[in-house]
Design an enzyme around this catalytic site. Structure first.
Site, PDB file in Angstrom:
ATOM      1  N   TYR A 182       1.989 -71.745   1.090  1.00  8.30           N
ATOM      2  CA  TYR A 182       1.197 -72.311   2.194  1.00  8.30           C
ATOM      3  C   TYR A 182       1.020 -71.328   3.343  1.00  8.30           C
ATOM      4  O   TYR A 182      -0.094 -71.127   3.850  1.00  8.30           O
ATOM      5  CB  TYR A 182       1.889 -73.583   2.671  1.00  8.30           C
ATOM      6  CG  TYR A 182       1.260 -74.282   3.856  1.00  8.30           C
ATOM      7  CD1 TYR A 182       0.074 -74.989   3.729  1.00  8.30           C
ATOM      8  CD2 TYR A 182       1.886 -74.260   5.102  1.00  8.30           C
ATOM      9  CE1 TYR A 182      -0.488 -75.652   4.808  1.00  8.30           C
ATOM     10  CE2 TYR A 182       1.330 -74.924   6.192  1.00  8.30           C
ATOM     11  CZ  TYR A 182       0.144 -75.616   6.039  1.00  8.30           C
ATOM     12  OH  TYR A 182      -0.404 -76.270   7.114  1.00  8.30           O
ATOM     13  N   LYS A 186      -2.311 -69.733   5.786  1.00  5.89           N
ATOM     14  CA  LYS A 186      -2.481 -69.926   7.223  1.00  5.89           C
ATOM     15  C   LYS A 186      -2.560 -68.591   7.957  1.00  5.89           C
ATOM     16  O   LYS A 186      -3.256 -68.471   8.969  1.00  5.89           O
ATOM     17  CB  LYS A 186      -1.331 -70.781   7.763  1.00  5.89           C
ATOM     18  CG  LYS A 186      -1.348 -72.216   7.224  1.00  5.89           C
ATOM     19  CD  LYS A 186      -2.682 -72.909   7.512  1.00  5.89           C
ATOM     20  CE  LYS A 186      -2.739 -74.335   7.043  1.00  5.89           C
ATOM     21  NZ  LYS A 186      -4.014 -75.009   7.377  1.00  5.89           N
TER      22      LYS A 186
END
Length: 647
Positions: A182, A186
Site C-alpha cells: 500500500y 501512496k
C-alpha cells in the site's frame, strides 16, 4: 504558496461542480456531503450501484439548496478509457451518453476533482502474493492516475482553471510494517501530485495532495481483517484515528487555503514539515514550516528510536510465531541439517570418549572383535571398540567374508550362517560388505565400520530437514513443522544414529519416499502449493523404490506401502481410471516388498533343503522372519532377557 489571511482569498465551493471518486463511502462520501452542505453540485463515482444510490440519497439530504444537483456514475476508474468516459459524462447534458449505470449528469465540467478512491490490504511482505500487489497498483495508483489524467486533459482543452486533489496517506511520507503493498502506491501518488503541481501551472490548474492518518471508515474495518498485530500497535488504538467527517473538514480547509501538502494530525504534519519543504513544491507557511522542521529534526529520531523501532523489535518473537520465521527458518533446511550434524558429532564423541576414559560400557559386543589383528589389538583406540554396539555385531558377522575373532569357532563369516541372524534384513549387511573393501580388494573390519558410520551420520542428519518438508506440506503450519523437526534431532537413542545400525538408512529412505508423495512446498510461504493435483504414477514409482530400499534395511518398512495406496487411491487421485490406479498401487506394493520376499525365499532355499529341516519350513508360507523373532529374540516378551540360551 504562503497562506496570509488578509491577502489570500479562500476557494469557495458554493456553486462549484465537484467530481469525487470513491464517493459511495468513507472519506469520499463524507467530503461529498460536506461540499453539498456548502452549496456544491456533486458527482460521485464508484463501482457498486447500490452503494452509489444510497450515498446519493444521503448527499441530497445535506444540500444547502434544493436546486443543487447530485449525480452518480458506476465505473472502474483504474482504466484511462473508463475515467475519460466518466469525466466526459459528468459534463454532458444527457444521461443517454453513458454506457454505465448512472443518474442524470450535472452537465458542466467539474471545477474540482477529488481522487479519493482506494483501498488497503495490510499484511507482511513475505506473505503477500503477486495478486495483492497488482490489486494495490490498480485500485490505488492507477485509479488516481487515470482520473487525474482525464480531468487534466478536459480542463486544459476547455481552458478551465480547476483543481485536482489527490489523497495519499501518512505512509506516503514514511514506510510502516504491514503496508509494503500500500505505502509505495501512496508514495507514487505523492510523486505524481508533485510532478503535476508544476506542470499544471501551464494551464492554471491547481493541484493538492492530502495525507490522512487512520480514517475510521468502513475500509478501516476491512483492513483490520488482514492487518498484522504489529501494525495495529504501531498505528495506535482506534481512538487515535479520525472520522471521515473530521478528515473531510480538514481536507477542504487545506484546499480552501491553497495548501499543496494537506495534513490533519500532528505526526503526519511533522513528517510533512521534515520532508516536504523546499524542492519544486511550496510549503504551507514558510516560518511555521521551518519551526516544525526544527521540532521534527529533534522529535522524529526520538520517536523512531524509542517508540517505532522498539515496538517492532519487541514484537519480533510473536511475529516469528505468527508467520513461522524463527531465527533459523530463513534457511530451515540448511539450519536443520547443520544442527543435526552437530548433534551427531557430539553423540559420536561421547560414545567414543566416555567408555574409554570414564566407565566401561555395559554392552560388550565389541570385545568379540578385539583380537582382529596384532597391529590393532595393541592399541586401545579402535573404531570397533567405540562403535560396534548391540545388533551391529550380527550385521558385521554376516558382512565379514571371514569369521570374526571370538572364543571358539568365531562368529559369522561369509553371510548368514546362523538362523537367528535372519531377523536382520540384508541392507546393512550389503553396505558393510561394500564399505569394507579397500582399493587393494581386501576387506577391512575397521574400514567397514568407519565408512558405514560416516554414511549413518550423514543419513540421520538429513532426516530432520526431510521431516520438516513433509510436515510443512501436510500440515501447512511451518512453525509446528519446525518444532517437530527440531525435536526429532534429539533421539532417545542417539547412538543408533551414529553407528553401523539400519535405523539411519531406513529413516532416510522412508522419509524420502513419503516426501515424493507429498505436495510441493511454496518457497515463499513454506506451505503446500495450491496447484498440487495429486501424486503421479511416476512419483509413486520413485517413492516405491525408496520404500523398497527402506525395507532392505528394516522389515517394518512393508507398512510404507500404505502411503502409495493413500496417494494413488485416496488423496487427490490423478486423472486416470480407477482400475489403472488400483493395478499401479498393487504393482508398486509388490515392488516395495520385494527385498523382504527375496530374503525369505533365499532363507528357505538355504535352510530348508538340508536334512535337518527347521520347523518354520513347513509352517504356512514358510516365512522365517516371524519364527526367528518369536523363537530366538522373544519379541514382545518379558522373557527376552534370557534368550541368550538360544544362541
Amino acid at each position: 504558496m504562503v497562506y496570509i489571511p488578509f491577502l489570500s482569498s479562500d476557494w469557495e465551493p458554493a456553486g462549484k461542480h465537484v467530481f469525487i471518486t470513491g464517493g459511495s463511502q468513507g472519506l469520499g462520501l463524507a467530503l461529498a456531503k460536506l461540499l453539498a452542505s456548502r452549496g456544491s453540485d456533486v458527482t460521485i463515482v464508484a463501482r457498486s450501484v447500490s452503494k452509489l444510490e444510497k450515498a446519493a440519497a444521503d448527499i441530497m439530504s445535506c444540500r444547502k439548496d434544493n436546486a443543487q444537483l447530485v449525480s452518480f456514475y458506476s465505473a472502474d476508474l483504474s482504466s484511462f478509457e473508463h475515467s475519460a468516459e466518466a469525466i466526459k459524462w459528468s459534463a454532458s447534458s444527457s444521461a443517454a451518453t453513458s454506457s454505465h449505470p448512472a443518474s442524470s449528469p450535472v452537465g458542466r465540467l467539474a471545477d474540482a476533482v477529488f481522487c479519493c478512491a482506494g483501498f488497503a490490504k495490510p499484511g507482511f511482505f513475505i506473505e503477500q502474493t503477486e495478486e495483492d500487489f497488482k490489486a494495490h497498483i490498480q485500485m490505488d495508483y492507477m485509479t488516481a492516475l487515470s482520473t487525474s489524467h482525464a480531468a487534466a486533459r478536459a480542463m486544459a482543452a476547455a481552458n478551465h482553471k480547476g483543481k485536482i486533489v489527490f489523497v495519499s496517506s501518512t505512509v506516503g511520507l514514511m514506510g510502516m510494517v504491514g503496508y509494503a503493498s500500500y505505502s509505495p502506491m501512496k508514495f507514487a501518488i505523492r510523486g505524481l501530485a508533485e510532478s503535476l503541481r508544476s506542470e499544471m501551472l501551464l494551464y492554471g490548474i491547481s493541484v493538492h495532495c492530502y495525507f490522512p492518518g487512520t480514517i475510521l471508515s468502513p475500509g478501516y474495518e476491512v483492513e483490520n481483517r488482514t492487518k498484522p498485530e504489529l501494525t495495529k500497535k504501531l498505528e495506535g488504538p482506534p481512538e487515535d484515528g479520525m472520522t471521515p467527517e473530521q478528515c473531510a473538514r480538514g481536507l477542504l480547509k487545506g484546499v480552501q487555503r491553497g495548501h499543496f501538502f494537506i495534513t490533519t494530525d500532528i505526526l503526519t504534519e511533522l513528517f510533512r514539515a521534515n520532508t516536504g519543504t523546499g524542492g519544486s513544491v511550496p510549503g504551507n507557511n514558510w516560518l511555521l514550516d521551518r519551526a516544525k522542521a526544527f521540532v521534527a529534526l529533534i522529535a522524529l529520531p526520538i520517536w523512531r528510536r524509542f517508540e517505532h523501532d522498539r515496538t517492532i523489535r519487541a514484537h519480533a518473537a510473536q511475529h516469528h510465531r505468527e508467520v513461522g520465521t524463527l531465527s533459523l527458518s530463513s534457511r530451515p533446511y540448511t539450519s536443520l541439517f547443520l544442527l543435526s550434524l552437530l548433534h551427531r558429532f557430539l553423540s559420536l564423541s561421547l560414545l567414543c570418549i566416555i567408555p574409554s576414559l570414564i566407565v566401561q560400557p555395559f554392552d560388550s559386543s565389541a570385545q568379540l572383535l578385539s583380537p582382529t589383528t596384532s597391529s590393532s589389538s595393541s592399541s586401545p583406540w579402535r573404531l570397533t571398540d567405540w562403535l560396534v554396539r548391540w545388533d551391529s555385531i550380527h550385521f558385521l558377522g554376516a558382512a565379514s567374508p571371514e569369521p570374526l575373532p571370538a572364543s571358539g569357532d568365531g562368529v559369522g563369516g561369509g553371510g548368514y550362517q546362523w538362523e537367528q541372524t535372519l531377523a536382520f534384513q540384508p541392507g546393512l549387511v550389503w553396505l558393510l560388505r561394500l564399505a569394507g573393501y579397500s582399493v587393494q580388494g581386501r576387506w577391512s573390519l575397521d574400514a567397514a565400520v568407519g565408512w558405514t558410520t560416516v554414511l549413518a551420520v550423514l543419513s540421520s542428519s538429513l532426516c530432520p530437514p526431510l521431516l520438516y518438508h513433509i510436515l510443512c506440506s501436510v500440515l501447512s503450519q511451518p512453525p509446528l513443522a519446525l518444532v517437530a523437526a527440531l525435536l526429532s534431532i534429539l533421539s532417545p537413542s542417539p547412538s543408533t544414529l551414529v553407528t553401523p545400525t539400519p535405523e539411519p538408512f531406513f529413516s532416510l529412505f522412508a522419509l524420502l519416499g513419503i516426501a515424493l508423495l507429498s505436495p510441493p512446498i511454496d518457497a515463499s510461504t513454506k506451505r503446500a502449493s495450491s496447484s498440487w493435483s495429486g501424486a503421479t504414477v511416476l512419483q509413486a514409482l520413485l517413492s516405491s523404490f525408496c520404500f523398497a530400499v527402506a525395507v532392505a534395511f528394516r522389515a517394518n518398512g512393508l507398512l510404507l506401502a500404505g502411503y502409495i495406496w493413500y496417494a494413488l487411491i485416496w488423496d487427490r487421485p490423478v486423472s486416470s481410471s480407477l482400475p489403472l490406479r488400483l493395478s499401479s498401487a498393487t504393482t508398486l506394493t509388490i515392488f516395495t516388498a520385494s527385498p523382504f520376499v527375496l530374503s525369505q525365499l533365499w532363507a528357505k532355499d538355504r535352510f530348508c533343503s538340508a536334512a535337518d529341516r527347521r520347523p518354520w519350513c513347513d509352517e504356512g508360507l514358510g516365512i522365517v522372519y516371524s519364527f526367528v523373532q518369536s523363537e530366538h529374540w522373544r519379541v514382545a516378551e518379558w522373557s527376552s532377557l534370557d534368550s541368550h540360551d538360544r544362541y
